[in-house]
Design an enzyme around this catalytic site. Structure first.
Site, PDB file in Angstrom:
ATOM      1  N   GLU A   1      -2.289 -46.401 -53.656  1.00  0.00           N
ATOM      2  CA  GLU A   1      -2.204 -47.774 -54.158  1.00  0.00           C
ATOM      3  C   GLU A   1      -3.583 -48.426 -54.228  1.00  0.00           C
ATOM      4  OE1 GLU A   1       0.555 -50.249 -52.104  1.00  0.00           O
ATOM      5  OE2 GLU A   1       2.250 -48.897 -52.393  1.00  0.00           O
TER       6      GLU A   1
ATOM      7  N   GLU B   1       2.981 -51.526 -61.869  1.00  0.00           N
ATOM      8  CA  GLU B   1       4.168 -52.181 -61.315  1.00  0.00           C
ATOM      9  C   GLU B   1       4.111 -53.693 -61.487  1.00  0.00           C
ATOM     10  OE1 GLU B   1       6.881 -52.501 -57.226  1.00  0.00           O
ATOM     11  OE2 GLU B   1       5.218 -51.064 -57.327  1.00  0.00           O
TER      12      GLU B   1
END
Length: 265
Positions: free
Chosen positions: A120, A186
């Site tokens: 991430e 996302e």
């Protein structure tokens, strides 16, 4: 049409960006779920640290450790024959130093059996570069990054302002240049996801990012309705109501046992 017999590799996904079909990704946390999804023809099985919320019942992904990720990654790999298995690097497994990131990413491959890892954030592309240089394929993850939920101030859509959109485009380019083979986008506006998809040479995998990415990912527990009575993200389509089916089956079992009709003589 995708070949359901040939194993999916990172190079397979990169080729798909140019010639299709779109890439399909679902999460899996155990061998049984992995076997079902693999047999169905899914391209990528993501052993997500989302298991912290959907399996462990935590309020976020932050409590998930490397040992937990290794445990579930091994299980998914045992149930998989064709799909590419990608495992999440959990919170603090890659943030301390590039050397620590390499060590933990290597464990997910060497001990867990994964084919690639997901990392991430895009503010430290040198970490991605270091992991890739060590021979470990990396999938990036930008936009809403759950491990940074406290810093982001919640789970809202990212990239709404011009400044935030420009930053995400810059991070996506940096992630690609660092050597990532794909990147998850996302909870960002569809127009921004489209712009990033056009700007980077690697596949984009959307989740709450509109239809114009090179592929899509969902948490399997959302997609299959296993969250009975629980929150489901607004972007997640519920393809089945398995939670309700399981509850009905459990009630039937309870009734038969109490009535003495199961087991039959």
């Amino acid at each position: 049409m995708a070949d359901r017999q040939r194993p999916v590799r990172t190079t397979t996904l990169q080729q798909r960006k140019q010639s299709g079909p779109k890439i399909t990704v679902l999460t899996a946390y155990d061998a049984t779920m992995a076997r079902i999804l693999d047999t169905a023809g899914i391209d990528v099985l993501l052993v997500g640290d989302s298991l912290g919320t959907v399996i462990m019942g935590e309020s976020s992904t932050i409590p998930v450790t490397m040992d937990i990720m290794l445990h579930h990654t091994r299980a998914v790999v045992r149930g998989t024959q064709r799909a590419l298995v990608v495992a999440d690097l959990p919170f603090l497994s890659a943030q301390i130093s590039p050397e620590e990131a390499i060590r933990n990413a290597g464990r997910l491959l060497q001990e867990g059996g994964a084919a690639a890892v997901k990392l991430e954030g895009g503010r430290e592309p040198r970490t991605i570069e270091a992991i890739v240089r060590a021979g470990i394929p990396v999938m990036g993850h930008l936009g809403l990054i759950p491990q940074y939920v406290h810093q982001l101030g919640g789970y809202g859509t990212q990239g709404r302002t011009d400044a935030d959109a420009a930053r995400l485009i810059e991070e996506a380019v940096a992630v690609a240049e660092a050597g990532a083979f794909a990147v998850v986008l996302e909870s960002i506006p569809a127009a921004l996801a489209d712009e990033i998809t056009k700007r980077v040479p690697i596949p984009t995998i959307g989740i709450g990012a509109g239809p114009l990415c090179d592929g899509q990912v969902l948490v399997s527990y959302d997609a299959f309705g296993l969250y009975t009575g629980s929150f489901v993200p607004p972007f997640a389509k519920v393809y089945a109501r398995l939670g309700e089916t399981m509850a009905d089956a459990a009630r039937e079992f309870i009734e038969e046992v109490r009535a003495g009709s199961f087991p039959a003589k």
